[in-house]
Design an enzyme around this catalytic site. Structure first.
Site, PDB file in Angstrom:
ATOM      1  N   ILE A 160       0.819  -1.208   0.000  1.00 26.15           N
ATOM      2  CA  ILE A 160       0.000   0.000   0.000  1.00 26.15           C
ATOM      3  C   ILE A 160       0.856   1.263   0.000  1.00 26.15           C
ATOM      4  O   ILE A 160       0.365   2.342  -0.320  1.00 26.15           O
ATOM      5  CB  ILE A 160      -0.989   0.016   1.179  1.00 26.15           C
ATOM      6  N   GLU A 161       2.116   1.134   0.362  1.00 23.95           N
ATOM      7  CA  GLU A 161       3.003   2.304   0.340  1.00 23.95           C
ATOM      8  C   GLU A 161       3.442   2.655  -1.077  1.00 23.95           C
ATOM      9  O   GLU A 161       3.436   3.814  -1.468  1.00 23.95           O
ATOM     10  CB  GLU A 161       4.243   2.045   1.208  1.00 23.95           C
TER      11      GLU A 161
END
Length: 422
Positions: free
Chosen positions: A151-152
């Site tokens: 998700i980063e």
């Protein structure tokens, strides 16, 4: 073709990050976020990206459609809530991954709206996750933290945010340097998968020492420990993500649900009939160490490797130069490791001036006759009876200096000749 791909990716991006209002929570054995306080504003929940630009591998994710058993017609996009809950509960995780409607919407964003991205992520995970797990295990951290860079950065080591965060783990420069990453004109170790993961483990351990709760740690990784502490204070001291949920920054409210959704979809992608994308990584890789300055082009030429593959394996070298002067790590396909060890000197010397220039010492050009020196220099006009030795003594310099400054090949002087003497 590039314009078509860009349009497709833009549409996918809009679908993926389309803003929804906070939904009602499913009743039953789910963990509900604390309702928003009256003073809080009901805000959308975008999937966390921290304004990250579209990952460079998104175009390759389109290749998943080439697989015969996985087509858009066979996708399973929505399932009953009971199945999602059962599957999440079955995960052998230390980190709590509860289910609710917020998490469900993030799952659908991956599975229903962005199957191509998920296919790309799954293929890249085959390359990066073993690396992450090895380092997480060394630091005695939960393996499920592998899903944090999903998700980063969408598992893109060269991902950059508009705020200046870089790499798989999206370090800002100050935080990266604090945890030992080298950042300069030649190298940015935020893009080094191994070094940045080591730094991320140190950062995560520091956050866990503060909060003692992994969901709060993940939230703090996104918005900083200060914002999490403020949310805890506003929630009356409650130290649970879903209790402090309404008091967190908007982006962070969606961050933990996105993490849970990523763990679900990356684990159960096959059950939704999604196949890994057809992205080829040299999965058999190893690292070598060198303290010698060299370029990736030199390595590619001597070892017969594709320089683009070497760049993908070593994104931390911003200009293809390994700086030398201290020990640096180079990731190579396993088949090239022995060749590097045997021919390291040959690699360093191959077209050195062209591919890896660095002059150690340079003599400035001498002033020629007729040049009267810089405006702050002294110029002497030769008179009858002058010698270089006498002129040098009067001006407290050496004969050699006068000859060098004036490009003289002999000691012979001419009356009226101008000499630079300082």
């Amino acid at each position: 073709m590039k314009k078509i791909v860009f349009i497709i990716l833009t549409i996918c991006s809009v679908l993926l990050y389309a803003e929804d209002t906070i939904p009602a929570i499913i009743p039953g054995d789910t963990l509900e976020p604390t309702p928003l306080a009256d003073s809080a504003v009901t805000t959308p929940l975008p999937l966390h990206t921290d304004s990250i630009e579209l990952p460079i591998f998104f175009d390759q994710a389109l290749a998943w459609l080439d697989t015969t058993e996985c087509t858009s017609d066979t996708l399973i996009t929505e399932l009953p809530d009971s199945i999602y809950k059962t599957r999440l509960q079955a995960l052998p995780f230390i980190i709590e991954v509860p289910y609710n409607e917020v998490v469900r919407r993030y799952i659908l964003r991956y599975v229903k709206h962005s199957p191509r991205q998920l296919a790309s992520l799954q293929r890249k995970a085959e390359y990066y996750f073993p690396m992450f797990e090895d380092i997480l295990g060394k630091h005695e951290l939960p393996f499920e933290l592998c899903y944090l860079p999903v998700i980063e950065s969408a598992l893109n080591p060269q991902a950059r945010s508009h705020m200046g965060a870089v790499g798989l783990w999206q370090f800002m420069p100050a935080t990266g340097k604090k945890y030992g990453l080298e950042i300069n004109s030649l190298i940015d170790e935020r893009m080094d998968p191994i070094r940045s993961t080591e730094a991320a483990c140190k950062f995560l351990k520091a956050l866990y020492s503060i909060f003692k709760d992994w969901n709060l740690v993940i939230a703090a990784y996104n918005c900083g420990p200060g914002n999490v502490n403020k949310a805890i204070h506003r929630a009356g001291g409650k130290r649970d993500f879903w209790s402090i949920y309404p008091f967190l920054p908007k982006e962070t409210r969606g961050y933990v649900p996105a993490f849970i959704a990523a763990t679900y979809t990356m684990t159960y992608y096959a059950e939704h009939k999604i196949c890994p994308a057809n992205i080829q990584f040299p999965l058999a890789c190893d690292t070598v160490h060198t303290s010698k300055r060299m370029s990736l082009q030199q390595i590619a030429a001597i070892l017969g490797q594709d320089v683009e593959i070497l760049r993908n394996l070593n994104p931390q070298y911003r200009r293809d130069i390994i700086p030398g002067s201290k020990d640096y790590t180079i990731c190579l396909p396993s088949s090239a490791v022995n060749g590097f060890i045997e021919h390291e000197d040959t690699i360093c010397n191959y077209k050195k001036e062209e591919l890896c220039p660095q002059r150690i010492q340079v003599e400035p050009a001498s002033y020629g006759r007729g040049y009267y020196g810089p405006s702050n220099g002294r110029v002497y006009r030769v008179r009858q009876g002058d010698t270089l030795g006498a002129i040098a003594r009067r001006n407290r310099v050496s004969v050699a200096q006068i000859k060098r400054w004036n490009n003289l090949r002999s000691d012979k002087l001419s009356i009226g000749q101008r000499l630079i003497v300082r």
